[in-house]
Scaffold this motif. Structure first.
Motif, mmCIF file in Angstrom:
data_model
loop_
_atom_site.group_PDB
_atom_site.id
_atom_site.type_symbol
_atom_site.label_atom_id
_atom_site.label_comp_id
_atom_site.label_asym_id
_atom_site.label_seq_id
_atom_site.Cartn_x
_atom_site.Cartn_y
_atom_site.Cartn_z
ATOM 1 N N VAL A 195 21.103 24.406 -42.906
ATOM 2 C CA VAL A 195 22.312 24.871 -42.366
ATOM 3 C C VAL A 195 23.163 23.920 -42.601
ATOM 4 O O VAL A 195 23.053 23.408 -43.359
ATOM 5 C CB VAL A 195 21.758 24.783 -40.865
ATOM 6 N N ARG A 196 24.453 23.641 -41.882
ATOM 7 C CA ARG A 196 25.377 22.926 -42.564
ATOM 8 C C ARG A 196 25.352 22.149 -41.194
ATOM 9 O O ARG A 196 24.887 22.011 -39.649
ATOM 10 C CB ARG A 196 26.388 24.015 -41.623
ATOM 11 N N ILE A 197 25.104 20.759 -41.388
ATOM 12 C CA ILE A 197 25.219 19.831 -41.275
ATOM 13 C C ILE A 197 26.671 18.926 -40.788
ATOM 14 O O ILE A 197 27.389 18.332 -41.685
ATOM 15 C CB ILE A 197 23.801 18.747 -41.494
ATOM 16 N N GLU A 198 26.227 18.439 -39.583
ATOM 17 C CA GLU A 198 27.631 17.458 -38.358
ATOM 18 C C GLU A 198 26.808 16.341 -38.088
ATOM 19 O O GLU A 198 25.565 16.594 -37.337
ATOM 20 C CB GLU A 198 28.273 18.368 -37.472
ATOM 21 N N MET A 199 26.904 15.442 -38.372
ATOM 22 C CA MET A 199 26.566 14.072 -37.799
ATOM 23 C C MET A 199 27.938 13.690 -37.162
ATOM 24 O O MET A 199 28.705 13.405 -37.072
ATOM 25 C CB MET A 199 26.443 12.773 -38.952
ATOM 26 N N ARG A 200 27.704 12.937 -36.067
ATOM 27 C CA ARG A 200 28.473 12.939 -34.699
ATOM 28 C C ARG A 200 28.134 11.088 -33.788
ATOM 29 O O ARG A 200 26.793 11.312 -32.983
ATOM 30 C CB ARG A 200 28.937 13.967 -33.777
ATOM 31 N N GLN A 201 28.520 10.318 -34.033
ATOM 32 C CA GLN A 201 27.924 9.062 -33.241
ATOM 33 C C GLN A 201 27.967 8.702 -32.212
ATOM 34 O O GLN A 201 29.879 9.494 -31.427
ATOM 35 C CB GLN A 201 28.770 7.640 -33.642
ATOM 36 N N ILE A 202 28.055 8.503 -31.205
ATOM 37 C CA ILE A 202 28.204 8.779 -29.769
ATOM 38 C C ILE A 202 27.386 6.823 -28.887
ATOM 39 O O ILE A 202 26.796 6.314 -29.950
ATOM 40 C CB ILE A 202 27.727 9.574 -28.594
ATOM 41 N N SER A 203 27.972 6.664 -28.400
ATOM 42 C CA SER A 203 27.827 5.310 -27.836
ATOM 43 C C SER A 203 26.522 5.234 -27.237
ATOM 44 O O SER A 203 26.464 6.639 -26.748
ATOM 45 C CB SER A 203 29.192 4.787 -26.513
ATOM 46 N N LEU A 204 26.021 3.844 -26.596
ATOM 47 C CA LEU A 204 24.759 4.052 -25.831
ATOM 48 C C LEU A 204 24.534 4.994 -24.361
ATOM 49 O O LEU A 204 24.074 5.436 -24.324
ATOM 50 C CB LEU A 204 24.756 2.224 -25.539
ATOM 51 N N ALA A 253 22.835 7.845 -23.334
ATOM 52 C CA ALA A 253 22.233 8.219 -21.292
ATOM 53 C C ALA A 253 22.540 9.130 -21.193
ATOM 54 O O ALA A 253 21.648 9.604 -20.205
ATOM 55 C CB ALA A 253 22.415 7.159 -21.276
ATOM 56 N N SER A 254 23.826 9.410 -21.054
ATOM 57 C CA SER A 254 24.355 10.647 -20.302
ATOM 58 C C SER A 254 23.753 12.196 -20.655
ATOM 59 O O SER A 254 23.413 13.103 -19.658
ATOM 60 C CB SER A 254 25.749 11.136 -19.941
ATOM 61 N N ARG A 255 22.533 12.469 -22.110
ATOM 62 C CA ARG A 255 22.860 13.579 -22.875
ATOM 63 C C ARG A 255 21.350 13.481 -22.405
ATOM 64 O O ARG A 255 21.244 14.400 -22.102
ATOM 65 C CB ARG A 255 22.594 13.502 -24.576
ATOM 66 N N LEU A 256 20.363 12.294 -22.589
ATOM 67 C CA LEU A 256 18.805 12.168 -22.017
ATOM 68 C C LEU A 256 19.027 12.414 -20.337
ATOM 69 O O LEU A 256 17.987 12.479 -20.320
ATOM 70 C CB LEU A 256 18.350 11.035 -23.053
ATOM 71 N N GLY A 257 19.049 11.563 -19.977
ATOM 72 C CA GLY A 257 19.274 12.074 -18.440
ATOM 73 C C GLY A 257 18.228 10.458 -17.755
ATOM 74 O O GLY A 257 17.572 9.626 -19.179
ATOM 75 N N GLY A 258 18.043 10.067 -16.424
ATOM 76 C CA GLY A 258 16.740 9.847 -16.273
ATOM 77 C C GLY A 258 16.892 9.749 -14.191
ATOM 78 O O GLY A 258 19.011 10.050 -14.281
ATOM 79 N N LEU A 259 16.353 8.514 -14.169
ATOM 80 C CA LEU A 259 16.620 8.041 -12.604
ATOM 81 C C LEU A 259 16.902 6.236 -13.266
ATOM 82 O O LEU A 259 16.400 5.325 -13.908
ATOM 83 C CB LEU A 259 15.058 7.391 -11.678
ATOM 84 N N GLY A 260 18.411 5.879 -11.964
ATOM 85 C CA GLY A 260 18.752 4.933 -11.872
ATOM 86 C C GLY A 260 17.934 3.929 -11.729
ATOM 87 O O GLY A 260 16.768 4.132 -10.740
ATOM 88 N N SER A 261 17.805 2.370 -11.360
ATOM 89 C CA SER A 261 16.914 1.303 -10.409
ATOM 90 C C SER A 261 17.104 1.390 -9.102
ATOM 91 O O SER A 261 16.430 1.246 -8.022
ATOM 92 C CB SER A 261 17.679 -0.039 -10.225
ATOM 93 N N CYS A 262 18.279 2.424 -8.689
ATOM 94 C CA CYS A 262 18.505 3.192 -7.256
ATOM 95 C C CYS A 262 17.744 3.691 -6.834
ATOM 96 O O CYS A 262 17.526 4.469 -5.438
ATOM 97 C CB CYS A 262 20.127 3.451 -7.358
#
Length: 452
Positions: free
Chosen positions: A161-170, A174-183
């Motif tokens: 397939v055609r490959i595209e590498m995209r760099q994202i910040s930390l 976290a916004s893409r993976l999701g999860g629960l915060g300390s609150c």
């Protein structure tokens, strides 16, 4: 990331409808497409959209006039460069899209192995396949520049397939993976926060938070975005708080600032050898600072200047005056009781002879018993005799009951059966009373009872 269309119930003429639709893709990514075919959509419909290479399937998230406001907020111009929506996705399109999504996890694990073999300093977080299986986007994060030219050749030959590498910040990771915060709630970046602002440790200092990286860091390893939510409020409140550059000098000792309650306007100070903290209002802190600048040392943190002692008697309605009145009242009553007791004791000591003589004149109800076997009068019943409590050879009989005839108290049993004479008369009255027969009291006959 969820949007409620609060204008959806309003009917707008077809000629005046805004023809741009907002479409949501994987990871919360949103893009805008033109509805050139004037198709009728409902929020949540899957549509086939035009991409730079091929086609992709997304979900309609917003349409109508609210899309115009969103584009204005994000500074997106409405022109012919926007991609278009082809059609509403059919079942065949959705099946291909499901197969493409099923390839994402195996591709992610295999790509991580390849990165590990090449020893590249990068972290692969997500993989997204295009719906037509012609393009794959790899999302990664890294703290340094990565040369992934060899990696792209390897991945293209591996997955075809055609490959595209995209760099994202930390934070974006976290916004893409999701999860629960300390609150206890979902991460702000994965639910509603779209713009990531710069956050520094000064935000924690303004809010008097401990600079503990474990508590101030979020899931992404960076400072929490919520540190900026109340920062402006704290900055406004800190304008009235004085800056304490040096400890405060008092005669009690040198006071050091320990803590500041920003909203209550109270500053807590502690002395060197004292573990307690003392709250001081801000106005008093300013006064102490001014006094220290003039080389004036106040008495303490609470008392800035020594005040003359006020006379307590001249103060009308002072505190706890009712309690003092009660104390005086009970103290006077106790003094009166003590005086009465002292008077009654003196009368008993001086008038003992008169009591015995009157009792002897009425008669002695206690007959003579051998070896201390005397009748006992156990109460105030006029039908009972006197009570003898002991066998003291030197004392007479003790009468504890309330005899209506007024018999004397005999505390002991004399072998001769003589009662004790408490008075000052030393006559032979006791002998005469012993020879007489016991007289009956005026209240009626008294039966005698022998206990021994």
């Amino acid at each position: 990331m969820n949007v409620f269309d609060w204008l959806s119930h309003m009917d707008v003429p077809s000629g005046q409808r805004f023809d741009v639709v907002e479409v949501k893709f994987k990871g919360g990514r949103k893009e805008y497409f033109r509805n050139i075919n004037q198709l009728e959509f409902v929020t949540g419909d899957f549509v086939v959209c035009e991409m730079a290479s091929g086609q992709h399937i997304g979900m309609v998230s917003l349409q109508g006039e609210l899309v115009r406001l969103q584009m204005k907020r994000k500074n997106i111009q409405v022109n012919d460069d926007l991609h278009v929506i082809y059609r509403i996705a059919t079942e065949k399109d959705l099946d291909k899209f499901t197969q493409a999504m099923a390839r994402e996890m195996p591709t992610l694990y295999r790509t991580r192995e390849i990165i590990r073999d090449m020893k590249l300093n990068m972290k692969l977080s997500d993989v997204e396949y295009q719906a037509d299986n012609t393009k794959t986007t790899f999302y990664y994060s890294s703290e340094e520049r990565v040369d992934f030219r060899e990696l792209i050749k390897t991945l293209a030959s591996e997955f075809k397939v055609r490959i595209e590498m995209r760099q994202i910040s930390l934070r974006q990771e976290a916004s893409r993976l999701g999860g629960l915060g300390s609150c206890g709630r979902e991460l702000c970046c994965s639910t509603w926060l779209t713009d990531f602002k710069n956050i520094s440790t000064a935000a924690a200092r303004y809010q008097n938070l401990s600079l503990n990286p474990a508590k101030l860091s979020g899931q992404c390893g960076r400072l929490k975005c919520c540190l900026n939510y109340e920062l402006e409020t704290y900055i406004d409140a800190l304008r009235d708080i004085p800056t304490v550059d040096a400890p405060l000098k008092t005669r009690k000792g040198v006071a050091t600032l320990q803590k500041t309650d920003i909203f209550k306007k109270i500053m807590w100070f502690g002395f060197d050898k004292d573990t307690n903290w003392y709250p001081v209002p801000i106005d008093k802190v300013l006064e102490i600072i001014e006094l220290n600048k003039k080389d004036i040392i106040p008495e303490s943190l609470e008392i800035l200047t020594p005040e003359p002692e006020k006379s307590i008697d001249k103060v009308p309605g002072r505190l706890n005056s009712d309690l003092e009145n009660l104390d005086k009242k009970y103290s006077d009553e106790q003094k009166k009781k003590k005086k009465k007791k002292n008077r009654s004791g003196k009368n008993r000591g001086n008038g003992g002879g008169a009591e015995t003589s009157s009792a002897e004149a009425a008669g002695n109800n206690n007959p003579v018993n051998n070896a201390g076997n005397e009748p006992a009068n156990k109460g105030g019943n006029p039908g009972q005799g006197a009570k003898n409590k002991g066998n003291n050879p030197n004392e007479g009989q003790r009468n504890k009951g309330n005899n209506p005839a007024g018999e004397p108290k005999n505390k002991g049993n004399n072998p001769g059966g003589e009662p004790r004479n408490k008075g000052n008369n030393e006559g032979n009255r006791n002998n005469r009373n012993n020879n007489r027969k016991p007289q009956k009291p005026s209240g009626g006959p008294q039966p005698e009872r022998n206990e021994g």
